[in-house]
Enzyme design. Structure first.
Site, short mmCIF file in Angstrom:
data_model
loop_
_atom_site.label_atom_id
_atom_site.label_comp_id
_atom_site.label_asym_id
_atom_site.label_seq_id
_atom_site.Cartn_x
_atom_site.Cartn_y
_atom_site.Cartn_z
N CYS A 91 -18.36 -7.99 -63.69
CA CYS A 91 -19.54 -8.28 -64.08
C CYS A 91 -20.78 -8.42 -62.70
O CYS A 91 -21.96 -7.83 -62.96
CB CYS A 91 -19.53 -9.41 -64.99
SG CYS A 91 -18.25 -10.63 -64.70
N HIS A 141 -18.16 -15.08 -53.23
CA HIS A 141 -16.56 -15.41 -52.97
C HIS A 141 -16.48 -16.68 -52.01
O HIS A 141 -15.93 -17.65 -52.39
CB HIS A 141 -15.90 -14.46 -52.47
CG HIS A 141 -15.67 -13.22 -52.94
ND1 HIS A 141 -15.89 -13.09 -54.31
CD2 HIS A 141 -15.40 -11.85 -52.72
CE1 HIS A 141 -15.62 -11.81 -54.83
NE2 HIS A 141 -15.27 -11.04 -53.85
#
Lengths: 526, 526
Positions: A91, A141
């Site tokens: 996404c 991340h």
């Protein structure tokens, strides 16, 4: 804990977000050959309440919630970061590409005017944008690893695949961990197309597009599919300046519930030059002598179609990754979709084993992934919970942001005898060629190309005066629909809506439009 | 109705929006010399319940509401359109310029990359953008005339000034109209600065900038003021590539309630090169031999300052246009601000005379203008109402959109003993240089220039678990704050917020961030 496998113990180190980024990049470059990353508390002698297998949105949020409740969890992921596919190749990249699509449509519309470059005939390099994302994705991340460890106190093992031994035991990096329960959060993968040539180089889905694109596609992009993913990527390819053909098996964007809204959206896609062929079926993809896509052959309502292209994108939905759990535990799955079956407490058919996220099927949306994780955590910690989403606000990207909640006008008319509709632009002899709506990111369109400036509609039950549907094409309204949805579920009336305080020039003109009608006893359309 | 003056009777004609645009443009070109536009129903023999003097947001919405309730109104405006200054030369052009500022910051940040043009040393032509707006603004005007007449059934006289005769009588275009009440909606005008040289050519405020800019300003823009208007225009001038100096009498952007948010906003303005001088006072503006601005002289904490420039912008707030009503009716005004004083029912000191909109002073915001108009209508139609806004969500533009509601962190700590804060980016050793937040219009920043990707904060009373403040810098959140504000006023808790369905990748990360903490009995910062 059993011994075996090399590990890097993160426990006594506080990496900064920058340092996590370096660590993650190294691990990704070594593609599974680097050490497992262990953040397991050796001083906590409690049994694990659960092990989340898969550290995507569901596993990470479930872990955080269970930890916040005072429980003990472990989350395991094969990737060197928590957060899963969303920020890596699903996404988040789509949002980068959709941002580019919106910006490029603006630049092309105002080509050569003001500060905009001349865009006629310009094809924008896609690989550069993919590369930007590939370099940039480690940033989010790293935030999630940092946050998970330093702020959320999550215990994790990363950069190593988990093997399910039984309903209480998981092996990772040669160690075995035992827990009261397991939570399966194994995600989903893009569906493939069962036609010859689908494995040729040049056939992509959203994952492989981000992970493996290593050439600059030519002038024609073929997109197979007609729902969110297909449209989001198709609009991006189109915006880069490529001929873009969308092959849709049934109907494009059936999921948009309001017919006027859907028409507005599709007309604007066509205005941008996207070729949409509904009722089309791919027959085969043909390669050249080097094994690269050269041509796509399809059946269409107008007869056979051949398109020369070196770039085919499959946007066909997703398949749950249930195989490993079926094999190890025998969890029951939906024979049609492959989704792991769960009850309202997220329990699978196997005692003490829960499943969450995309693995349990539709809706494969972020809110459901995260919330199912937290609800599973609550169930495991002894709370009586029930979670089965049946209705939610929704959106997709074209070059625009398209957002909706509740009923489309037609469906509302089936359910209510006195439906009142408020639209912008209103019904009028000039149609869309009028200077409203205007707001975020459509101000230049509103001034110079009014029909590009968006569309919006409120659907109201005139008897109860309640809002039963809201629909928006433009920008800057998606976040609002999250909160508006809650108010609509509370029974929001046109009177309450009209009495709110708008932040003018608001993307949803709903508040002020409602106020123009709210004085009426017998509501009328606007 | 008395006779006299030439009128154009709109009553029996249904102009399309396009036709209204032509009519409005003709009238504007003839600047008051064209006929008054009459839309008065000769077949309605009822007395007017009220006459709105001024057809801006307050007068138009008040008219629509009163009409919707079944009453009879007349609204009179000197301009040939309803809607007032907002779409003509106030808030709507500011949105055009702020959109340009956001787009230009993006283009400059990615100058020469992807499809972005090389922007180094490029100065964007401001007059072209002003001209675009001047051509485009008739579009929204025309929509409002069409909507007001064809859909809202409003009776109006446009393109002619109203003269107040007494509390029941108004004269326009030689005709006299009588009504049970009057509603004054005369608006406000930009404040001037009382220094020598303020009338030189080249000194602008938001009105004259749109109406009279007839040359392309040079390389230096000087902005006087430090609140919304000054900052919104200052950021636009800066984004066009001009040296921009902001002279602020006290402190820049004092109105942003959260200190971290304010710091983020101002730091980003400085990053873009805006020179901000607080504690500065303009001494005089000097002209050249042709009567054009050549130099501005100011006192600053670091001593006297002279800036060579041909362009000075005054962003100093607004003064209510109360003089005519004081003269004709003797309505009482606030001696400090000049605002017409009203009670909670919008009644002035003169019986049967109401006042609404900017004329009654702060907050001079769209929601208050429109709502005060509708509340006055309700009072006139016999409803017991009370309207006095004391708290509302708020926003402004820099190159970003800055939005807030409720309390800043410091103020919350004064009021609550246990304040919990959720921020993105979180407190961490790398500060803002991390890959989140991300969402609408900041995806490219998040990937490549993370510190530009925004800032957000939730302020929570940890004891009641209620949200007491929310703050956002980025894009796409302004509309959301309208609805979130209502939920916060209802007593929204972190638990309820965390249980909502986010539309990922949502501009406000509030839902998911709340969910990460909501499991805690004793809430902690995130």
């Amino acid at each position: 804990m059993m011994d075996g496998g090399t590990i890097w113990d993160a426990r006594n180190t506080s990496l900064t977000i920058d340092q996590w980024a370096v660590k993650i990049e190294e691990a990704l470059e070594q593609a599974g050959r680097s050490e497992a990353i262990f953040n397991v508390d050796p001083n906590d002698n409690r049994e694990f309440d659960t092990i989340f297998i898969g550290g995507g949105a569901a596993g990470r949020f479930g872990s955080a919630y269970l930890r916040a409740m005072g429980g003990r969890q472990l989350v395991i992921d094969r990737w060197p970061f928590l957060g899963g596919s969303c920020p890596h190749n699903a996404c988040v990249p789509h949002h980068v590409f959709s941002e580019c699509a919106a910006e490029l449509m603006l630049a092309r519309t105002f080509s050569g005017r003001f500060w905009f470059p001349k865009m006629d005939g310009v094809t924008v390099n896609m690989k550069e944008i993919v590369d930007l994302f590939r370099r940039g994705r480690t940033g989010p991340h790293a935030v999630m690893n940092y946050q998970s460890k330093e702020q959320l106190d999550i215990e994790f093992v990363l950069n190593a695949p988990a093997r399910i031994i039984d309903a209480h035991t998981v092996e990772v990096a040669g160690r075995r961990f035992k827990a009261r329960t397991l939570v399966l959060g194994l995600g989903a993968r893009p569906q493939r197309l069962a036609v010859p040539g689908v494995d040729l180089k040049g056939v992509y889905d959203y994952t492989s597009f981000v992970e493996t694109l290593d050439y600059e596609p030519g002038n024609t992009a073929v997109v197979v599919g007609g729902s969110k993913t297909a449209v989001e990527y198709g609009c991006f390819f189109n915006a880069t300046g490529r001929r873009t053909v969308m092959l849709v098996r049934s109907q494009l964007l059936k999921l948009i519930p309001d017919a006027d809204t859907r028409t507005y959206v599709i007309d604007r896609m066509r205005d941008q030059g996207i070729e949409i062929i509904e009722g089309a079926e791919v027959v085969r993809i043909e390669g050249d002598s080097r094994g690269r896509v050269a041509k796509l052959v399809a059946k269409t309502p107008n007869g056979p179609l051949e398109i020369k292209t070196d770039f085919v994108f499959l946007g066909l939905g997703e398949t749950p990754n249930s195989e490993a759990a079926v094999e190890a535990l025998g969890v029951k799955t939906d024979p049609k979709t492959g989704a792991v079956l769960v009850d309202d407490s997220l329990r699978t058919s196997v005692p003490n084993v829960y499943a969450v996220g995309d693995l349990i099927g539709a809706p494969m949306e972020m809110f459901k992934a995260r919330k199912s994780g937290t609800y599973a955590a609550r169930a495991i910690m002894g709370q009586a919970i029930s979670y089965r989403p049946t209705d939610w606000p929704d959106f997709l990207h074209t070059h625009y942001e398209v957002t909706w909640l509740g009923l489309g006008e037609d469906e509302a008319r089936k359910r209510y005898r006195n439906v009142v509709v408020i639209r912008m632009p209103p019904h009028n002899p000039n149609g869309l060629d009028i200077g409203l709506p205007a707001s975020d990111r459509v101000m230049l369109y509103a001034m110079a190309k009014p029909r590009m400036s968006g569309f919006q509609k409120l659907v109201i039950d005139g008897d109860s005066r309640r809002i039963v549907g809201a629909h928006h094409v433009g920008y800057g309204a998606r976040d609002a629909f999250q909160y508006l949805y809650v108010l609509v579920k509370q029974g929001l009336t046109i009177d309450q809506l009209g009495d709110m305080d708008e932040l003018f020039l608001n993307p949803t003109h709903f508040i002020q439009l409602s106020r123009l009608r709210a004085g009426q006893k017998e509501l009328r359309d606007l």
